[in-house]
Motif scaffolding. Structure first.
Motif, PDB file in Angstrom:
ATOM      1  N   VAL A 180      34.451  31.834  46.020  1.00 31.25           N
ATOM      2  CA  VAL A 180      35.054  31.835  44.689  1.00 31.25           C
ATOM      3  C   VAL A 180      35.010  30.462  44.020  1.00 31.25           C
ATOM      4  CG1 VAL A 180      37.188  32.228  43.390  1.00 31.25           C
ATOM      5  CG2 VAL A 180      36.474  33.852  45.152  1.00 31.25           C
ATOM      6  N   LEU A 188      37.486  34.234  50.709  1.00 33.08           N
ATOM      7  CA  LEU A 188      37.253  33.872  49.309  1.00 33.08           C
ATOM      8  C   LEU A 188      36.530  32.534  49.174  1.00 33.08           C
ATOM      9  CD1 LEU A 188      40.711  34.874  47.787  1.00 33.08           C
ATOM     10  CD2 LEU A 188      38.595  36.206  47.816  1.00 33.08           C
ATOM     11  N   ILE A 241      33.156  29.823  40.414  1.00 33.15           N
ATOM     12  CA  ILE A 241      33.882  29.341  39.240  1.00 33.15           C
ATOM     13  C   ILE A 241      33.303  28.014  38.749  1.00 33.15           C
ATOM     14  CG2 ILE A 241      36.093  28.411  38.463  1.00 33.15           C
ATOM     15  CD1 ILE A 241      37.462  30.502  40.220  1.00 33.15           C
TER      16      ILE A 241
END
Length: 278
Positions: free
Chosen positions: A132, A129, A136
């Motif tokens: 991510v 991840l 964001i």
């Protein structure tokens, strides 16, 4: 003292820090910010980026030293990790204080964006991840600007998506030159698992889609300036693919992404209030 200040500035990842600050300022200009409010927005984003950059060099000092990263002041011993840590926390607090006058929405969005950067540095970089936090944090950058207006509004969905895609592209191209060193120290994010070629193609695919979203998002017919931006952005993506296929990944790939991010923000400035949700 001068050497210490220089080392601290170099430890902040000055290139990306300044580019992200310029992107935020460009968004503010496009939204019609007053000079004072624009300066506050730019300062808040600058401080937030400084905190993320310094936290990265503080947390990675031992790992960077193990792989002889000559470009990292803390790893070279030019400045202590303790001093970089203190700067990171100080900038974090000041960033939130500077954002507060822009309103609760902008403050919340900026807090989440900074948290994303810190989460990456604290360990998400070593997981599948790893992309991510970048998605964001970059995706929320337009929201900080639109919510920081005197009359706050949420940004259009295409703006958030374009920012997120640029974030993914920035993450991958930032990591590509260090894949081998990262593997030696136990870092295995998404680009490490996909491999250099697949990751690079994914990065420039994200760049192309993000640029197309920024050009087409305001509606049809496309403004001439946005058409020029689209051509430049797609050309940058194509050049990145060519460089990737012809040689080993270098920092030039990240510089291409940052250049395209500046092109995209100029396009967003031209789009003006079109970036807000209808």
């Amino acid at each position: 003292m001068a050497t210490r200040v220089t080392s601290l500035l170099l430890a902040s990842h000055p290139g990306p820090t300044l580019v992200v600050t310029a992107v935020a300022a460009g968004l503010g200009i496009g939204l019609g910010y007053s000079p004072g409010r624009l300066a506050l927005l730019a300062l808040a984003i600058l401080l937030g980026q400084l905190s993320i950059g310094w936290s990265n060099d503080w947390l990675d000092a031992a790992r960077d030293r193990a792989v002889d990263r000559a470009d990292k002041p803390a790893a070279r011993g030019d400045i202590s990790p303790t001093a970089v840590r203190a700067a990171a926390f100080s900038a974090l607090g000041l960033a939130l204080v500077a954002t507060a006058p822009l309103g609760p929405g902008a403050l919340a969005a900026h807090a989440v964006a900074i948290a994303g950067g810190w989460a990456y540095n604290l360990g998400l970089k070593s997981t599948v991840l790893s992309f991510v936090p970048f998605a964001i944090s970059f995706g929320l950058l337009p929201a900080i600007a639109t919510l920081g207006q005197e009359r706050p509004v949420v940004p259009a969905a295409w703006v958030l998506l374009a920012g997120a895609l640029l974030g993914v592209a920035a993450h991958i191209t930032n990591v590509l030159p260090d894949l081998a060193d990262d593997e030696r120290t136990g870092i295995r994010g998404l680009p490490h698992r996909l491999g250099a070629m697949v990751s690079g193609l994914l990065a420039f695919g994200c760049l192309a889609v993000a640029t197309a979203l920024v050009a087409l998002g305001p509606g049809w017919p496309m403004r001439p300036a946005l058409t020029v931006g689209l051509v430049l952005g797609l050309a940058a993506a194509a050049l990145g693919v060519v460089l990737l296929l012809r040689s080993s990944p270098t920092r030039l790939l990240m510089q291409l992404i940052m250049t395209c991010a500046l092109i995209d923000v100029l396009m967003l400035a031209i789009a003006g209030q079109s970036v807000v949700a209808a």
